[in-house]
Every structure is written in structure tokens, then in C-alpha cells.
Design a protein around this motif. Structure first.
Motif, PDB file in Angstrom:
ATOM      1  N   LEU A  61       0.805  -1.214   0.000  1.00  0.00           N
ATOM      2  CA  LEU A  61       0.000   0.000   0.000  1.00  0.00           C
ATOM      3  C   LEU A  61       0.839   1.266   0.000  1.00  0.00           C
ATOM      4  O   LEU A  61       0.399   2.310  -0.493  1.00  0.00           O
ATOM      5  CB  LEU A  61      -0.944   0.008   1.203  1.00  0.00           C
ATOM      6  CG  LEU A  61      -2.214  -0.826   1.079  1.00  0.00           C
ATOM      7  CD1 LEU A  61      -2.998  -0.781   2.381  1.00  0.00           C
ATOM      8  CD2 LEU A  61      -3.083  -0.329  -0.066  1.00  0.00           C
ATOM      9  N   SER A  62       2.045   1.190   0.537  1.00  0.00           N
ATOM     10  CA  SER A  62       2.908   2.377   0.588  1.00  0.00           C
ATOM     11  C   SER A  62       3.279   2.855  -0.802  1.00  0.00           C
ATOM     12  O   SER A  62       3.502   4.048  -1.024  1.00  0.00           O
ATOM     13  CB  SER A  62       4.169   2.081   1.396  1.00  0.00           C
ATOM     14  OG  SER A  62       4.925   1.043   0.786  1.00  0.00           O
ATOM     15  N   ALA A  63       3.338   1.936  -1.775  1.00  0.00           N
ATOM     16  CA  ALA A  63       3.579   2.316  -3.162  1.00  0.00           C
ATOM     17  C   ALA A  63       2.271   2.504  -3.913  1.00  0.00           C
ATOM     18  O   ALA A  63       2.105   3.464  -4.678  1.00  0.00           O
ATOM     19  CB  ALA A  63       4.433   1.257  -3.864  1.00  0.00           C
ATOM     20  N   TYR A  64       1.326   1.604  -3.685  1.00  0.00           N
ATOM     21  CA  TYR A  64       0.039   1.630  -4.386  1.00  0.00           C
ATOM     22  C   TYR A  64      -0.627   3.000  -4.290  1.00  0.00           C
ATOM     23  O   TYR A  64      -1.125   3.550  -5.273  1.00  0.00           O
ATOM     24  CB  TYR A  64      -0.847   0.538  -3.801  1.00  0.00           C
ATOM     25  CG  TYR A  64      -2.278   0.513  -4.278  1.00  0.00           C
ATOM     26  CD1 TYR A  64      -2.687  -0.378  -5.268  1.00  0.00           C
ATOM     27  CD2 TYR A  64      -3.242   1.355  -3.715  1.00  0.00           C
ATOM     28  CE1 TYR A  64      -4.007  -0.419  -5.688  1.00  0.00           C
ATOM     29  CE2 TYR A  64      -4.556   1.329  -4.140  1.00  0.00           C
ATOM     30  CZ  TYR A  64      -4.935   0.445  -5.121  1.00  0.00           C
ATOM     31  OH  TYR A  64      -6.244   0.420  -5.546  1.00  0.00           O
ATOM     32  N   HIS A  65      -0.659   3.566  -3.075  1.00  0.00           N
ATOM     33  CA  HIS A  65      -1.434   4.792  -2.885  1.00  0.00           C
ATOM     34  C   HIS A  65      -0.814   6.006  -3.576  1.00  0.00           C
ATOM     35  O   HIS A  65      -1.460   7.042  -3.717  1.00  0.00           O
ATOM     36  CB  HIS A  65      -1.610   5.087  -1.384  1.00  0.00           C
ATOM     37  CG  HIS A  65      -0.519   5.915  -0.786  1.00  0.00           C
ATOM     38  ND1 HIS A  65       0.696   5.392  -0.404  1.00  0.00           N
ATOM     39  CD2 HIS A  65      -0.459   7.242  -0.522  1.00  0.00           C
ATOM     40  CE1 HIS A  65       1.450   6.360   0.089  1.00  0.00           C
ATOM     41  NE2 HIS A  65       0.783   7.491   0.025  1.00  0.00           N
ATOM     42  N   GLN A  66       0.436   5.866  -4.043  1.00  0.00           N
ATOM     43  CA  GLN A  66       1.076   6.971  -4.749  1.00  0.00           C
ATOM     44  C   GLN A  66       0.727   7.002  -6.238  1.00  0.00           C
ATOM     45  O   GLN A  66       1.022   7.982  -6.922  1.00  0.00           O
ATOM     46  CB  GLN A  66       2.592   6.871  -4.585  1.00  0.00           C
ATOM     47  CG  GLN A  66       3.069   6.972  -3.150  1.00  0.00           C
ATOM     48  CD  GLN A  66       4.570   6.812  -3.048  1.00  0.00           C
ATOM     49  OE1 GLN A  66       5.333   7.521  -3.713  1.00  0.00           O
ATOM     50  NE2 GLN A  66       5.016   5.880  -2.233  1.00  0.00           N
ATOM     51  N   HIS A  67       0.105   5.946  -6.738  1.00  0.00           N
ATOM     52  CA  HIS A  67      -0.303   5.905  -8.138  1.00  0.00           C
ATOM     53  C   HIS A  67      -1.366   6.988  -8.363  1.00  0.00           C
ATOM     54  O   HIS A  67      -2.340   7.083  -7.598  1.00  0.00           O
ATOM     55  CB  HIS A  67      -0.862   4.526  -8.466  1.00  0.00           C
ATOM     56  CG  HIS A  67      -1.065   4.267  -9.921  1.00  0.00           C
ATOM     57  ND1 HIS A  67      -2.010   4.928 -10.678  1.00  0.00           N
ATOM     58  CD2 HIS A  67      -0.443   3.397 -10.777  1.00  0.00           C
ATOM     59  CE1 HIS A  67      -1.972   4.499 -11.924  1.00  0.00           C
ATOM     60  NE2 HIS A  67      -1.029   3.569 -12.018  1.00  0.00           N
ATOM     61  N   PRO A  68      -1.236   7.800  -9.399  1.00  0.00           N
ATOM     62  CA  PRO A  68      -2.178   8.916  -9.578  1.00  0.00           C
ATOM     63  C   PRO A  68      -3.640   8.510  -9.696  1.00  0.00           C
ATOM     64  O   PRO A  68      -4.528   9.288  -9.327  1.00  0.00           O
ATOM     65  CB  PRO A  68      -1.686   9.563 -10.884  1.00  0.00           C
ATOM     66  CG  PRO A  68      -0.258   9.193 -10.996  1.00  0.00           C
ATOM     67  CD  PRO A  68      -0.156   7.825 -10.395  1.00  0.00           C
ATOM     68  N   LEU A  69      -3.917   7.299 -10.210  1.00  0.00           N
ATOM     69  CA  LEU A  69      -5.301   6.878 -10.419  1.00  0.00           C
ATOM     70  C   LEU A  69      -5.864   6.023  -9.288  1.00  0.00           C
ATOM     71  O   LEU A  69      -7.073   5.810  -9.225  1.00  0.00           O
ATOM     72  CB  LEU A  69      -5.415   6.089 -11.728  1.00  0.00           C
ATOM     73  CG  LEU A  69      -5.085   6.841 -13.022  1.00  0.00           C
ATOM     74  CD1 LEU A  69      -5.180   5.888 -14.212  1.00  0.00           C
ATOM     75  CD2 LEU A  69      -6.009   8.035 -13.218  1.00  0.00           C
ATOM     76  N   LEU A  70      -5.009   5.542  -8.398  1.00  0.00           N
ATOM     77  CA  LEU A  70      -5.442   4.593  -7.369  1.00  0.00           C
ATOM     78  C   LEU A  70      -5.661   5.330  -6.057  1.00  0.00           C
ATOM     79  O   LEU A  70      -4.754   5.475  -5.241  1.00  0.00           O
ATOM     80  CB  LEU A  70      -4.408   3.478  -7.224  1.00  0.00           C
ATOM     81  CG  LEU A  70      -4.102   2.710  -8.516  1.00  0.00           C
ATOM     82  CD1 LEU A  70      -3.070   1.617  -8.263  1.00  0.00           C
ATOM     83  CD2 LEU A  70      -5.370   2.127  -9.127  1.00  0.00           C
TER      84      LEU A  70
END
Length: 361
Positions: free
Chosen positions: A94-103
Motif C-alpha cells: 500500500l505504501s507504493a500503491y497509494h502513490q499511483h495517480p489513479l489509485l
């Protein structure tokens, strides 16, 4: 209500048709996952993901889209900056996932199989920023009318079905305490009902109403949390469902898969509940049928590309999102890999479809 929403979605819709024991286990801490040490310590967002920043800026601010769970190694280069095991991703992804502009959201599906603790939810919340939102499913021990075997076959009636106390103590309270302001939606997915209950919808909606009343009371100081009910029996779509949801400040979750009618046939329920938020879970491509999850997994692994494109659902969903958010209501849309083969790519395609639509008049 803007013309786009009213005219495009709900003109000439058919009228709604009239509706024709287990004790929940205590939440337990999960065992420590065996993981290898990630490269460079923490998981980072794949640099390629930033290509979607401009597209994200064109989307409604009150729209949150995301996937159903996140521990997929096949998203390397799409979300993750390198190769990581499922265990590492489950703990730190989640620490990387939440940085995705669309996610901007995630559906926590694992709670359906057993309750999580407040500390487990808090660990999720600690990995994301303030603008990120969680959609969480209620444990099946509350929302399934039957106790099932490990293979999913019904074994006996569940005496805890829609139990208000268990719903609050094992679901509402831990999610609130652990996720705090990042909690957006509580989803109560009713598993397929046995005929003895399906033939008595009044009993089902009576029990559902009592549970929703208890849930709303527990959320009295958190009115921003959306309570959504998802069905697996199309026979329950009708005025009784609408009346029950309205009476307790809940909404209907669009469940997109083969067990329910296509999206355009579920929209009359949203019209009857208007105004209100959109909660949608695009779970399974209809081409696999009502129980085709295993077939979808087999075709779609490792979940890195679109293999079962569904333009019909995408276009209907894009117009629905555009209309509802354009009217000022929030929208929470989560997509599974089983929808088209790769959730991040499906979300990007949906985002582009939304951006390409004209603004609501």
C-alpha cells in the motif's frame, strides 16, 4: 440532477418489480508473513505510473477508484518498481500503491473471510496519505445466511446471519478505530440466499433493516461513512430493497458480475435512491458466468494485461460516474483483476473513458 445523469441513464427505464447457525469467530492477529527483504528496503511506485498524472487531473475530485486487494506480483512495472513476493506486497504494498495517480481507494476483500483487528486496519492506514480512502467488506459470518465448508458448499443455517451486535462489534468498530478518517465505505455483501429465505423477502429485509439501524447508530458521529448493501440474488431488486436502504441511510452497491443483471439493469435502484453516492464493485467479467472466478483467474494470471475486455460495462460505468459526480455526489469504484485481466489497466481505461465524456449540463 444534471441532464446527463437523468437523460442518459434513467430515461425509459422499466419500473421496479415487486420482490416476489454460526457464531462469528473472534478477530485474531495474523501470523507474521514470511517475506524476503525488498530491494532498497521499501517498495516504491513504478516510475511508469506517473504517466497517468495528467489523466488523473482531469477526473472529478469526488471520485475514488482502485482495485480489489493489492498483493499481485504481476503488477510489476505498472504499480511496483520491481519484483516482490505476494507476502511482501501484502505487508508493504500500500505504501507504493497509494502513490499511483489513479489509485485513490482500495477494497479490502480479505475481511470477508475473517474479521481483522483494529491494529491490522491501523497498519493499513499508516501506509497511505490523508486523501486515500478504504472500502471494506463485512465478514461472511454476518452476511452469509449459511455456514459453508472450505469448498464453499452450504453446510447448515447460520444463526448469526445479519446479527446487529456482531456486525457492529466485529466489523464497524474495528474499521472505525483502525482506519479513522480514511474509512469511506462499509460494504455488506449478502451471499446467495437459500430458497427458504429467498422465498421470504420480507423476513430478509426485516433482518437487514435491524442490522442497518444498529450500524447507523454506531456511525452516528461519522456520517461521512457510506453504508452500502451488495446482493447476489437479482430477485431482491425492487421497492422493498429501496425502502429498506432509504429508511436506514444506506445505498445500493452495484455488483458487476455474472450472478447479477448487467449494470444498466441495476441502475433503476440508484435512480430510486437518488440523490446519493455511487458505490460500485466490478468483480467479474460476465463472459465467465455466475461462478466463473476460477476460470477467470486461470485466463488472467499473472494479471498484467487486459485479456477479457468489456467495453460495454466500461462505457456504462463511465457515464454513471460522470453523471453522479457531476451532481456533487461522491463515487467509489473498485475493480478486480477478474473484470478484464488487470485491475490497474482497467482503471486507466475507465479513467480515460470518464475524461473523454462531456461535462454534465
Amino acid at each position: 440532477m444534471p441532464d446527463l445523469f437523468q437523460d442518459d441513464f434513467f430515461a425509459d427505464e422499466p419500473p421496479l418489480k415487486a420482490s416476489p447457525g454460526q457464531t462469528l469467530p473472534e478477530p485474531v492477529a495474523e501470523p507474521e508473513l514470511q517475506t524476503r527483504k525488498p530491494r532498497r528496503g521499501d517498495i516504491a511506485l513504478a516510475p511508469q505510473a506517473m504517466q497517468y498524472a495528467q489523466l488523473a487531473s482531469q477526473l472529478p475530485a469526488n471520485l475514488h477508484m482502485g482495485a480489489s486487494t493489492w498483493s499481485y506480483p504481476g503488477w510489476e512495472g505498472l504499480v511496483w518498481d520491481g519484483a516482490y513476493s505476494k507476502d511482501v506486497l501484502a505487508r508493504k504494498g500500500l505504501s507504493a500503491y497509494h502513490q499511483h495517480p489513479l489509485l485513490r481507494t482500495i477494497c479490502v476483500d480479505r475481511t470477508f473471510w475473517r474479521p481483522l483487528t483494529t491494529s491490522q486496519y491501523a497498519a493499513f492506514a499508516a501506509q497511505v496519505d490523508e486523501d486515500f480512502r478504504f472500502v471494506v467488506k463485512c465478514p461472511a459470518g454476518v452476511t452469509d445466511a449459511q455456514v459453508r465448508t472450505e469448498e464453499g458448499k452450504p453446510r447448515e443455517d447460520n444463526p448469526a446471519f445479519l446479527d446487529p451486535r456482531l456486525a457492529v462489534e466485529h466489523f464497524v468498530q474495528p474499521t472505525l478505530e483502525g482506519l479513522g478518517s480514511r474509512l469511506a465505505v462499509l460494504v455488506f455483501q449478502l451471499s446467495p440466499l437459500p430458497w427458504g429465505l429467498l422465498s421470504r423477502p420480507g423476513l430478509v429485509f426485516g433482518k437487514l433493516g435491524l442490522m442497518l439501524a444498529a450500524v447507523r447508530q454506531a456511525l452516528a458521529e461519522h456520517p461521512q461513512v457510506v453504508v452500502a448493501v451488495e446482493l447476489r440474488d437479482p430477485e431482491l431488486l425492487g421497492p422493498a430493497l429501496v425502502d429498506t436502504l432509504k429508511a436506514h441511510g444506506a445505498t445500493f452497491c452495484l455488483g458487476l458480475h455474472g450472478k447479477m443483471p448487467p449494470i444498466e439493469e441495476q441502475l433503476p435502484i440508484l435512480r430510486a435512491l437518488w440523490p446519493g453516492p455511487l458505490v460500485c464493485r466490478w468483480n467479474l467479467n460476465r463472459s465467465f458466468g455466475a461462478y466463473g472466478y476460477a476460470d477467470a483467474q486461470k485466463k488472467h494470471e499473472p494479471f498484467c494485461e487486459i485479456r477479457s475486455e468489456d467495453q460495454h460495462t466500461r462505457q456504462w460505468l463511465a457515464r454513471t460516474v460522470k453523471g453522479i459526480t457531476g451532481a456533487g455526489q461522491p463515487a467509489f469504484v473498485t475493480i478486480s483483476n477478474d473484470a478484464e485481466g488487470c485491475a490497474p489497466r482497467s482503471i486507466a481505461l475507465l479513467a480515460q473513458a470518464i475524461a473523454d465524456l462531456p461535462a454534465a449540463r
